[in-house]
Write an enzyme that holds these catalytic residues in place. Sequence first.
Site, PDB file in Angstrom:
ATOM      1  N   HIS A 104      -4.741  -0.718 -11.234  1.00  0.00           N
ATOM      2  CA  HIS A 104      -3.958  -1.598 -12.208  1.00  0.00           C
ATOM      3  C   HIS A 104      -3.350  -0.657 -13.535  1.00  0.00           C
ATOM      4  O   HIS A 104      -2.598  -0.937 -14.125  1.00  0.00           O
ATOM      5  CB  HIS A 104      -4.382  -2.835 -12.515  1.00  0.00           C
ATOM      6  CG  HIS A 104      -5.416  -2.744 -13.486  1.00  0.00           C
ATOM      7  ND1 HIS A 104      -6.858  -2.982 -13.300  1.00  0.00           N
ATOM      8  CD2 HIS A 104      -5.372  -2.688 -14.949  1.00  0.00           C
ATOM      9  CE1 HIS A 104      -7.568  -2.947 -14.432  1.00  0.00           C
ATOM     10  NE2 HIS A 104      -6.638  -2.677 -15.374  1.00  0.00           N
TER      11      HIS A 104
ATOM     12  N   ASP B 218      -9.010  -2.035  -6.361  1.00  0.00           N
ATOM     13  CA  ASP B 218      -8.765  -1.738  -7.956  1.00  0.00           C
ATOM     14  C   ASP B 218      -9.034  -0.200  -8.194  1.00  0.00           C
ATOM     15  O   ASP B 218      -9.469  -0.050  -9.397  1.00  0.00           O
ATOM     16  CB  ASP B 218      -8.997  -2.610  -8.796  1.00  0.00           C
ATOM     17  CG  ASP B 218      -8.242  -2.576 -10.005  1.00  0.00           C
ATOM     18  OD1 ASP B 218      -7.067  -1.961 -10.108  1.00  0.00           O
ATOM     19  OD2 ASP B 218      -8.557  -2.899 -11.151  1.00  0.00           O
TER      20      ASP B 218
ATOM     21  N   SER C 141     -10.123  -0.109 -18.977  1.00  0.00           N
ATOM     22  CA  SER C 141     -10.278  -0.190 -17.552  1.00  0.00           C
ATOM     23  C   SER C 141     -10.109   1.102 -16.775  1.00  0.00           C
ATOM     24  O   SER C 141      -9.134   2.043 -17.513  1.00  0.00           O
ATOM     25  CB  SER C 141      -8.738  -0.971 -17.455  1.00  0.00           C
ATOM     26  OG  SER C 141      -8.975  -2.438 -17.621  1.00  0.00           O
TER      27      SER C 141
ATOM     28  N   VAL D  64     -12.759 -12.439  12.663  1.00  0.00           N
ATOM     29  CA  VAL D  64     -13.184 -13.740  12.726  1.00  0.00           C
ATOM     30  C   VAL D  64     -12.821 -14.497  11.230  1.00  0.00           C
ATOM     31  O   VAL D  64     -12.508 -13.689  10.076  1.00  0.00           O
ATOM     32  CB  VAL D  64     -14.783 -13.800  12.717  1.00  0.00           C
ATOM     33  CG1 VAL D  64     -15.372 -13.518  14.147  1.00  0.00           C
ATOM     34  CG2 VAL D  64     -15.382 -13.071  11.406  1.00  0.00           C
TER      35      VAL D  64
ATOM     36  N   ILE E 109     -14.393 -16.921   8.293  1.00  0.00           N
ATOM     37  CA  ILE E 109     -15.867 -17.279   8.178  1.00  0.00           C
ATOM     38  C   ILE E 109     -15.801 -18.239   6.764  1.00  0.00           C
ATOM     39  O   ILE E 109     -14.942 -18.184   6.200  1.00  0.00           O
ATOM     40  CB  ILE E 109     -16.593 -16.322   7.681  1.00  0.00           C
ATOM     41  CG1 ILE E 109     -16.077 -15.045   6.531  1.00  0.00           C
ATOM     42  CG2 ILE E 109     -17.068 -15.249   8.957  1.00  0.00           C
ATOM     43  CD1 ILE E 109     -17.138 -13.906   6.204  1.00  0.00           C
TER      44      ILE E 109
END
Length: 475
Positions: A106, A136, A210, A267, A269
């Site tokens: 990001h 990310d 970040s 699947v 779940i």
Amino acid sequence: MKNFKSFLLIIFFNILLISNLNSKEVPDSFADLVEKLTPSVVNISATRVVETRSQNPFPFQFPPGHPFEDLFKDFDRGGSPQKRKSQALGSGFIIDKAGIIITNNHVIQSAEGIFVKLTNGKEYEAKVLGTDPTSDIAVIKITTKDTLKSVSFGDSDKARVGDWVVAIGNPFGLGGTVTAGIISARNRDISLGRYDDFIQTDAAINVGNSGGPLFNLKGEVVGINSAILSNSGGSVGIGFAIPSNLAKNVIDQIINTGEIKRGYIGVRIQEVTKEIADSLGLKNVEGALISSAATDGPANKAGILAGDVILEFNNIKVENYRRLQKIVAETPIGKNVDVKIWRNKQIITRNIKVARLEETVESRRDNNRQSTPTSVSIKELGVKIRNITNEDVEKRPALKDKKGVLIIEIRGDGPLALLPIQEGEVITAVGNNPVFDIKNFEDQFKKEIKKNTNSILLTIFDSNNQSKFIGVKIK
């Protein structure tokens, strides 16, 4: 008495010695560690072009031919679109002396230019080697003849709640900022993605941190700082970092192949609740409940059915459904793995060949639809149900391939009233036994009641066109 006092003194010193051996010394300073690590942490700025629209300062428009019409035409109807450059600031760290740097996706997403500034003040333009928006993580590279200092990853699985950690980064553009704290929690799910498994820390993490590293006291990267929980945008002592073990897998794939491959077993779940566990005869609330298995998917081919609970995958215990997502995603493509499942109150084993995530298969079934709108009330559940009609299918095409009974009323004092079930949703199975119409539903429901169980398992085709299991207490 003298001997007794000597005995107590010996015990005291032994306890003190054992306590000192088992405890870690609180550091007097992080200065030596920070001095060693800071040159490996970089500041990142990413330039983007954003489109803005000028605001009209006038509450009216000039009529055609007015002398001010051309002068203020850019403000008409909110103004014409204008493009300007904006800059996002973040952090990163060097993992290879060849100039390979890790940061958050990001931080650099949609950037026209990415610039890396080292602690010596030198700045370089970076190119993107690859990104993974799901986790990310981004890998970028700079080219320089200077000698770069790299850091290595540690084992985040060995990081414990209470361990000291140090964050170094570029908060609010203030490069080279150091904060320290402890690991506050592990395995945090903050609803950012399907593979959330964050390390929570009280080391101050702010905007601009970040992509920066979270170090342990050995100087190893145990996390990549990625998110904060804050109403103001500043640190409130709750920051989140991507665990290094998850990051290493992604980074290695980006560097070696340029793409991310994740496992897939076909699947859907959901969580195993206490009510669901009781209705299935599970002693503990654990595992991942299969709500549906894609036709021709790996799980379906292996004989895994809706209503099964996966307890173990590839010899790894599945504590909950989110754990299964991570385990499957990290399993090598094409590998055959044993899966332990709970079915009919016993554990059975199936073998699945893991496919790649993108290779999904959707299924459809033909279904002859009845149009009889007769309804019945099921007092034990506090609901009124009826068969699915052609009119229902016209209003909601997703019901075309579904068999079951439609819920048309939920009584306010009934056992379903506080559960995540809505009117208009479809009950497709009772106690893992499929139902086709009202008559079939009543028969299956009576069989479950006769078992003298405290809970009954219902399979619901919900308003989002997804299957889910609901455990209902009936006594």
